[in-house]
Motif scaffolding. Structure first.
Motif, PDB file in Angstrom:
ATOM      1  N   SER A  62      12.171  -2.281 143.383  1.00  0.00           N
ATOM      2  CA  SER A  62      12.015  -2.604 141.967  1.00  0.00           C
ATOM      3  C   SER A  62      13.316  -2.351 141.221  1.00  0.00           C
ATOM      4  N   ILE A  63      13.328  -2.792 139.970  1.00  0.00           N
ATOM      5  CA  ILE A  63      14.414  -2.506 139.038  1.00  0.00           C
ATOM      6  C   ILE A  63      13.898  -1.479 138.035  1.00  0.00           C
ATOM      7  N   LYS A  64      14.600  -0.367 137.913  1.00  0.00           N
ATOM      8  CA  LYS A  64      14.233   0.648 136.931  1.00  0.00           C
ATOM      9  C   LYS A  64      15.339   0.745 135.890  1.00  0.00           C
ATOM     10  N   VAL A  65      14.963   0.933 134.643  1.00  0.00           N
ATOM     11  CA  VAL A  65      15.954   1.133 133.581  1.00  0.00           C
ATOM     12  C   VAL A  65      15.567   2.373 132.783  1.00  0.00           C
ATOM     13  N   ALA A  66      16.564   3.037 132.243  1.00  0.00           N
ATOM     14  CA  ALA A  66      16.346   4.218 131.403  1.00  0.00           C
ATOM     15  C   ALA A  66      17.404   4.249 130.313  1.00  0.00           C
ATOM     16  N   VAL A  67      17.022   4.760 129.161  1.00  0.00           N
ATOM     17  CA  VAL A  67      17.944   4.926 128.041  1.00  0.00           C
ATOM     18  C   VAL A  67      18.050   6.406 127.737  1.00  0.00           C
ATOM     19  N   VAL A  68      19.277   6.905 127.603  1.00  0.00           N
ATOM     20  CA  VAL A  68      19.474   8.314 127.314  1.00  0.00           C
ATOM     21  C   VAL A  68      20.270   8.488 126.029  1.00  0.00           C
ATOM     22  N   ASP A  69      19.967   9.581 125.359  1.00  0.00           N
ATOM     23  CA  ASP A  69      20.744  10.054 124.218  1.00  0.00           C
ATOM     24  C   ASP A  69      21.348  11.369 124.667  1.00  0.00           C
ATOM     25  N   GLY A  70      22.643  11.366 125.009  1.00  0.00           N
ATOM     26  CA  GLY A  70      23.256  12.536 125.637  1.00  0.00           C
ATOM     27  C   GLY A  70      22.740  12.644 127.055  1.00  0.00           C
ATOM     28  N   ASN A  71      21.960  13.703 127.341  1.00  0.00           N
ATOM     29  CA  ASN A  71      21.314  13.870 128.642  1.00  0.00           C
ATOM     30  C   ASN A  71      19.802  13.706 128.545  1.00  0.00           C
ATOM     31  N   ARG A  72      19.315  13.345 127.388  1.00  0.00           N
ATOM     32  CA  ARG A  72      17.861  13.270 127.158  1.00  0.00           C
ATOM     33  C   ARG A  72      17.392  11.827 127.262  1.00  0.00           C
ATOM     34  N   CYS A  73      16.399  11.601 128.139  1.00  0.00           N
ATOM     35  CA  CYS A  73      15.849  10.263 128.305  1.00  0.00           C
ATOM     36  C   CYS A  73      14.926   9.948 127.130  1.00  0.00           C
TER      37      CYS A  73
END
Length: 482
Positions: free
Chosen positions: A21-32
């Motif tokens: 699969s394709i997984k994506v994540a967005v982080v602010d600093g180190n926080r998802c």
């Protein structure tokens, strides 16, 4: 900053291009702050002939777009940097317009083994040992040579030969690029000379013009194509700043960056990945060495990788056979608890040529099966333990003696039976962290160092039944390979 002024967020997007699969994540600093994935079922791996494994690059890009578009629009609009992690060693060929000219030949495809082995003779083993730290083996350069020899018309149509992550980067930026770490994954990096291994290109009779522009893995800055940015709801100023193979990126996500540190992953394949600062080959090339994501000329960091092809793929096959296609893994693990260690021995070598078995491809085997005493529970337990036996054997091949093994809370490491078995077999504590490839790629894109949260820890225990089963498993290994 003036009192009360609200500064706009600057978010980072990470993309993990896996086999399933394709997984994506967005982080602010180190926080998802957001995650998504596509498709909802596992991506198909096609096998037109025995030992072949292919996927369609256009499918990858479709699912990358689907995953990103499923993120909240207000989150997408604040993304400034993008990182890509990707399945290693694949070959994607594209034409002048960037369209793929054939299905991608992915990491577990073994059609090019003989080409890579023959190249060692021409290059001389001393060059492979001291300059490549690897054999050309079944890696990307050998796969490109296979296409040249068996599909010459396609080879001529191709403008660029890319890794899977390079293809996704190209679709984002419309610029054909790869990285130094990527070249090392292709077995096209001369570690001793610190440059492209032109001798390998010559030995395989490959045209260097097929290679994209080479960049550093971390810190390059490629602006996203304006049409792509508009379609995906990304800022026109968003840049691609990080790219790494899935296993180096997995290690990065777990904070494995310094010599002596070790990460593990048990997804479709099973991987032990350690960091070294030494330019030494592994005996017999049973493991492989690549530039790690934080490597530099002043601070050498070499990734030592052991790959077991038949890992999660073996568990998925048995799950589908016993419980039905698409069944959950929770029931598999629960049923496995009903059996004791070592009643059946399982050899998970059914997913192509295995590097730790000197490129042998013996297929998967159950040993000691008794129709009158054994059922689903023993089969499930033996599969989990068989993968653990193979990964422990792989760790010994790596010649690594870690004080700790770090792993993400996913795939087989979410199974207590598997994780505790591997800890017992290796005598090494296993620390499970809240980290995954997409988050790691996002943090890398932001230029930060991961600080993953520890979720749980497995301490090694004396397990006489498991130890006895391991000895039987190792004793039978020679006959299984033969």
């Amino acid at each position: 900053m003036a009192h009360g002024m609200i500064m706009p967020m600057s978010l980072s997007l990470g993309i993990d291009l896996g086999t399933s699969s394709i997984k994506v994540a967005v982080v602010d600093g180190n926080r998802c702050v957001a995650r998504a994935s596509a498709p909802q079922t596992e991506m198909t791996v096609n096998s037109p002939q025995p030992g072949w494994a292919e996927q369609h690059p256009e499918d990858w890009w479709q699912f990358v777009r689907e995953a990103i578009l499923s993120l909240p629009s207000e989150t997408r609009s604040e993304i400034q940097t993008i990182g890509i992690a990707y399945q290693m060693h694949g070959l994607v060929l594209v034409d002048e317009q960037g369209a793929s000219v054939r299905p991608a030949i992915i990491w577990c495809d073994s059609r090019a083994v003989a080409i890579g082995e023959a190249a060692v003779t021409e290059l001389e083993s001393s060059y492979c040992e001291n300059s490549l730290l690897n054999s050309p083996g079944n890696f990307t350069a050998s796969k490109l040579a296979w296409v040249q020899r068996h599909e010459p018309e396609i080879y001529q149509r191709a403008r660029y030969a890319m890794l899977p992550g390079d293809f996704v980067a190209y679709r984002f930026t419309r610029q054909a690029t790869t990285t130094q770490t990527g070249l090392s994954e292709m077995i096209l990096w001369d570690f001793a000379a610190d440059k492209l291994a032109s001798k390998v290109m010559d030995a395989l009779k490959l045209d260097v013009a097929h290679l994209p522009t080479v960049l550093a893995s971390v810190g390059h800055c490629l602006t996203i194509d304006s049409e792509v940015a508009a379609e995906l709801g990304l800022p026109a100023t968003a840049c691609l700043t990080y790219r790494a193979g899935d296993q180096p990126n997995n290690a990065f996500a777990l904070g494995v960056l310094e010599p002596g540190e070790v990460a593990a992953n048990a997804g479709t394949s099973g991987v032990i990945y350690g960091v070294s600062d030494e330019l030494t080959p592994s005996p017999g090339f049973l493991t492989n060495k690549f530039l790690h994501v934080n490597h530099s000329a002043k601070s050498r960091r070499i990734g030592v990788l052991m790959c077991l092809n038949g890992c999660g793929s073996a568990i998925r096959w048995l799950r589908d056979a016993l419980f039905g296609v698409g069944a959950g893994y929770g029931e598999f693990d629960q049923v496995a608890r009903e059996a004791t260690s070592g009643e059946i021995l399982f050899y998970p070598f059914g997913n192509g040529a295995e590097r730790i078995l000197e490129n042998a491809n013996p297929g998967a085997t159950f040993s000691g099966l008794d129709f009158t005493r054994h059922g689903r529970s023993q089969l499930c337990r033996s599969a989990l333990e068989g993968v653990a036996f193979a990964m422990a054997h792989g760790l010994s091949v790596c010649a690594l003696t870690p004080q700790e093994i770090k792993a993400g809370n996913a795939n087989l490491f979410s199974s207590d039976i598997f994780a505790q078995s591997l800890s017992d077999l290796t005598g090494c504590p296993i620390t499970i962290c809240d980290a995954d490839g997409a988050i790691g790629a996002a943090i890398g894109a932001a230029g930060n160092i991961p600080q993953p949260e520890v979720i749980r820890r497995y301490e090694p225990h004396a397990n006489a039944k498991l130890a006895q089963a391991q000895q039987k498993w190792l004793a039978k290994l020679a006959s299984v390979v033969a």
